[in-house]
Design a protein around this motif. Structure first.
Motif, PDB file in Angstrom:
ATOM      1  N   GLN A 170      45.934  41.712  38.897  1.00  0.00           N
ATOM      2  CA  GLN A 170      46.492  40.366  39.028  1.00  0.00           C
ATOM      3  C   GLN A 170      45.525  39.436  39.754  1.00  0.00           C
ATOM      4  OE1 GLN A 170      50.412  40.105  40.646  1.00  0.00           O
ATOM      5  NE2 GLN A 170      51.354  40.967  38.801  1.00  0.00           N
ATOM      6  N   LEU A 171      44.807  39.944  40.734  1.00  0.00           N
ATOM      7  CA  LEU A 171      43.811  39.131  41.430  1.00  0.00           C
ATOM      8  C   LEU A 171      42.681  38.727  40.485  1.00  0.00           C
ATOM      9  CD1 LEU A 171      42.645  37.891  44.001  1.00  0.00           C
ATOM     10  CD2 LEU A 171      41.591  40.104  44.500  1.00  0.00           C
ATOM     11  N   VAL A 172      42.223  39.681  39.665  1.00  0.00           N
ATOM     12  CA  VAL A 172      41.173  39.358  38.697  1.00  0.00           C
ATOM     13  C   VAL A 172      41.653  38.299  37.708  1.00  0.00           C
ATOM     14  CG1 VAL A 172      39.792  40.296  36.806  1.00  0.00           C
ATOM     15  CG2 VAL A 172      40.052  41.601  38.912  1.00  0.00           C
ATOM     16  N   SER A 173      42.907  38.432  37.261  1.00  0.00           N
ATOM     17  CA  SER A 173      43.467  37.452  36.333  1.00  0.00           C
ATOM     18  C   SER A 173      43.556  36.064  36.963  1.00  0.00           C
ATOM     19  CB  SER A 173      44.854  37.909  35.877  1.00  0.00           C
ATOM     20  OG  SER A 173      45.453  36.941  35.054  1.00  0.00           O
ATOM     21  N   ALA A 174      44.022  35.997  38.207  1.00  0.00           N
ATOM     22  CA  ALA A 174      44.136  34.706  38.886  1.00  0.00           C
ATOM     23  C   ALA A 174      42.765  34.093  39.121  1.00  0.00           C
ATOM     24  CB  ALA A 174      44.882  34.884  40.208  1.00  0.00           C
ATOM     25  N   GLU A 175      41.778  34.916  39.487  1.00  0.00           N
ATOM     26  CA  GLU A 175      40.429  34.386  39.702  1.00  0.00           C
ATOM     27  C   GLU A 175      39.797  33.923  38.389  1.00  0.00           C
ATOM     28  OE1 GLU A 175      39.062  36.929  43.680  1.00  0.00           O
ATOM     29  OE2 GLU A 175      38.511  37.635  41.674  1.00  0.00           O
ATOM     30  N   SER A 176      40.098  34.624  37.297  1.00  0.00           N
ATOM     31  CA  SER A 176      39.595  34.189  35.988  1.00  0.00           C
ATOM     32  C   SER A 176      40.214  32.851  35.592  1.00  0.00           C
ATOM     33  CB  SER A 176      39.901  35.251  34.931  1.00  0.00           C
ATOM     34  OG  SER A 176      39.254  36.462  35.236  1.00  0.00           O
TER      35      SER A 176
END
Length: 316
Positions: A170-176
Motif C-alpha cells: 500500500q505504501l508503494v501504491s501511494a508513493e506511485s
C-alpha cells in the motif's frame, strides 16, 4: 386646333433631336481613343534563369515554426515569456491551472503517511508474535505446551508477515500515485521543446487555453537563420530536382532579392493552403513543397510569415 398641331409636330421634332443626339454621342465615343495602358504599380521580377519554375513561398523560422499547444484545456495562470524573448530547451513558457491536482496531491500525501504508520503497526505486531512463538519453541517439556498452540502461533506469525507485506504494498501504491500526480502537475507547465525565439504570443494569464491545433498558444522558432517554403504547382513538380539553384524576391518589392540554399524536397504533394490573395490565383490545385534556407539580412529586415516569389533553375 393650333395647339394640337403644335404638340404633334413638337413631339416629332423632340424624337428626331433625341435620335440625332444619341448618334452623335455614339460617334464621339467610337472616335475617342482609349488611353494607353500604364505601368503596373509593382514591376514583376524578371527570371534570373533562362528556364525557371516560378513558385510562391513563405518565410519560416529555421527548422519550421513550432506551434506550442497545451496538454489539456484549462485556465492559464501564468505566462513566463513575451514576444521576441529567447528561450532554451526546457524553459517554462506558460502554466495551466493545477489546483485540482494539488488537492489530490495533499490527499495522497496523507495516504502515504497512513501507509507508513500501518507498516509500523504491522512490524510491531509481527515482532510480538515472533517473540511469543520463540518462547513456546524454547519449552522443552512437551506436556507444558500443546502442539496446537505452537501451530496457532506459527499461523499468527505468518498472518502478521502477510499483513506487513500488504502494508508495504500500500505504501508503494501511494508513493506511485504521488509520483504520477507530480508528473501531471509538471506537465501543466508547458516548456520549450527546443531553442528559439517567441515570434507570436496568443495566450495571456486569465485566458482559457484550448487544445485546437488551429489556434496555438504561441509560436517559437530559430530566426537567426530563416527558410523559405516554396509551393511548386504539381504540373511543374516533375522538373524539380534536389540541389537546384533558386532566388527569392520579396513580395511587393522585387528589388529585394536573395539567393536561396537548397535544403530538401518534401516528397508529398498536398492541397495548396498558402494563398497570395491574387484574384487570378488558383486555389483548386496541389503543390509540391521545396524548402530553402537563407541568412537573415539586417537591411532590409525579413520577417517570418512574409511572402516571396521564388524562381528555381529547372530546365524543361
Amino acid at each position: 386646333m393650333f395647339l394640337s398641331k403644335l404638340l404633334r409636330y413638337g413631339s416629332i421634332l423632340a424624337a428626331l433631336f433625341g435620335v440625332v443626339a444619341i448618334t452623335l454621342v455614339y460617334q464621339t465615343q467610337a472616335e475617342r481613343e482609349m488611353p494607353p495602358a500604364g505601368d503596373p504599380p509593382v514591376v514583376p521580377p524578371s527570371k534570373p534563369f533562362v528556364e525557371a519554375v516560378a513558385a510562391t513561398g513563405i518565410i519560416e523560422a529555421l527548422s519550421e515554426n513550432v506551434a506550442i499547444g497545451g496538454p489539456q484545456a484549462g485556465l492559464v495562470t501564468q505566462v513566463f515569456v513575451g514576444v521576441n524573448d529567447p528561450v532554451k530547451k526546457g524553459d517554462p513558457l506558460f502554466k495551466i491551472d493545477d489546483r485540482d491536482l494539488l488537492s489530490q496531491q495533499l490527499i495522497t500525501h496523507a495516504q502515504v503517511a497512513v501507509a507508513k504508520a500501518q507498516i509500523g503497526v504491522s512490524e510491531a505486531q509481527l515482532s510480538k508474535l515472533e517473540a511469543q512463538l520463540a518462547r513456546l519453541d524454547a519449552v522443552t517439556d512437551s506436556r507444558a505446551v500443546s502442539l496446537d498452540d505452537i501451530d496457532n502461533r506459527r499461523q499468527d506469525v505468518a498472518i502478521a508477515r502477510a499483513q506487513l507485506d500488504a502494508a508495504k504494498a500500500q505504501l508503494v501504491s501511494a508513493e506511485s500515485s504521488l509520483k504520477s500526480i507530480s508528473l501531471l502537475i509538471d506537465r501543466l507547465t508547458v516548456k520549450a521543446p527546443r531553442d528559439g525565439v517567441v515570434i507570436q504570443l496568443n495566450i495571456r494569464a486569465g485566458e482559457f487555453s484550448a487544445t485546437s491545433p488551429k489556434s496555438p498558444a504561441m509560436i517559437i522558432g530559430d530566426i537567426d537563420k530563416l527558410q523559405v517554403r516554396a509551393d511548386v504547382d504539381e504540373q511543374n513538380a516533375t522538373r524539380i530536382r534536389p540541389g537546384q539553384k533558386a532566388y527569392g524576391y520579396l513580395k511587393g518589392n522585387p528589388k529585394i532579392t536573395f539567393p536561396l540554399e537548397f535544403i530538401r524536397v518534401e516528397p508529398f504533394v498536398i492541397p495548396k493552403v498558402s494563398l497570395t490573395g491574387s484574384s487570378t490565383e488558383r486555389v483548386d490545385t496541389r503543390v509540391l513543397q521545396v524548402v530553402y534556407s537563407l541568412d537573415r539580412p539586417e537591411n532590409p529586415p525579413l520577417y517570418v510569415g512574409q511572402q516571396v516569389d521564388v524562381f528555381i533553375d529547372a530546365p524543361e
